[in-house]
Write an enzyme that holds these catalytic residues in place. Structure first.
Site, PDB file in Angstrom:
ATOM      1  CG  HIS A  64       7.072  48.775   3.884  1.00  0.00           C
ATOM      2  ND1 HIS A  64       5.795  49.313   3.337  1.00  0.00           N
ATOM      3  CD2 HIS A  64       7.433  47.953   3.272  1.00  0.00           C
ATOM      4  CE1 HIS A  64       5.691  48.590   2.048  1.00  0.00           C
ATOM      5  NE2 HIS A  64       6.815  47.999   1.801  1.00  0.00           N
ATOM      6  CB  CYS A  65       1.559  48.689   6.522  1.00  0.00           C
ATOM      7  SG  CYS A  65       1.897  50.015   7.638  1.00  0.00           S
ATOM      8  CD  GLN A  66      -0.417  53.146   0.949  1.00  0.00           C
ATOM      9  OE1 GLN A  66      -0.043  52.176   0.678  1.00  0.00           O
ATOM     10  NE2 GLN A  66       0.016  54.235   0.666  1.00  0.00           N
ATOM     11  N   GLY A  68       2.039  52.891   8.408  1.00  0.00           N
ATOM     12  CA  GLY A  68       2.997  52.480   9.520  1.00  0.00           C
ATOM     13  C   GLY A  68       2.011  52.229  10.744  1.00  0.00           C
ATOM     14  CG  LEU A  94       4.440  53.015  -0.462  1.00  0.00           C
ATOM     15  CD1 LEU A  94       5.622  52.464  -0.853  1.00  0.00           C
ATOM     16  CD2 LEU A  94       2.991  52.049  -0.980  1.00  0.00           C
TER      17      LEU A  94
END
Length: 174
Positions: A64-66, A68, A94
């Site tokens: 995951h990142c901030q 997607g 996130l």
């Protein structure tokens, strides 16, 4: 090969079953807020050859990142970094995790992520240049033009002088 995305609720179930949750954001982003179960392995670290693991075909890894976007853009690179494990991407990152009312750890005493600081500084300088250009003297329009040229250069070259300058500021020191 298409890598499947999963919802925060589905990810929570898989993590409870032993899946590894990997946050690919940079260290400053992770320090400000993160998912408690997530391990940090930034995209830049993956690109420089750093790895978690080893993994086997029965392991499950969720990246995951901030928002997607970074995971979607780098899906194959991420999957290759943990091969032969089964890989999923957290849909919406996130941001979606928080919207789904899942638990996060937040430390608001940490500085804003560096790219947000750059956006705030650049936006402020452009607004100041335009405002002063209309209100005081037309020469201040050059400030807005200079910042725009700097952003264009950063986008083309990958070098951002403002980010380098902000990175050495006292509030960004560990």
């Amino acid at each position: 090969m298409t890598i499947q995305t999963i919802t925060p609720a589905e990810a929570k179930v898989l993590v409870a079953q032993g899946a590894a949750l990997i946050d690919i954001r940079e260290r400053d982003e992770y320090a400000r807020e993160n998912i408690p179960e997530a391990h940090l392995l930034s995209l830049s670290a993956i690109e420089s050859g750093e790895r978690l693991g080893p993994f086997d075909p029965f392991d499950t890894v969720i990246f995951h990142c901030q928002s997607g976007t970074r995971t979607a853009q780098n899906a194959q690179k991420l999957a290759d970094s943990v091969a032969p494990a089964k890989v999923f991407l957290l849909e919406g990152g996130l941001t979606a995790w928080k919207k789904d009312a899942q638990e996060i750890l937040a430390d608001k005493s940490q500085p804003l992520p560096l790219m947000r600081q750059v956006q705030i500084a650049a936006g402020s300088l452009v607004l100041a240049g335009v405002g002063l250009g209309f209100g005081v003297h037309q020469g201040f329009f050059l400030l807005a033009g200079f910042v725009g040229a700097g952003l264009l250069f950063a986008g083309i070259s990958g070098f951002c002088g403002m980010a380098r300058l902000l990175a050495i500021m006292p509030w960004n020191k560990p």
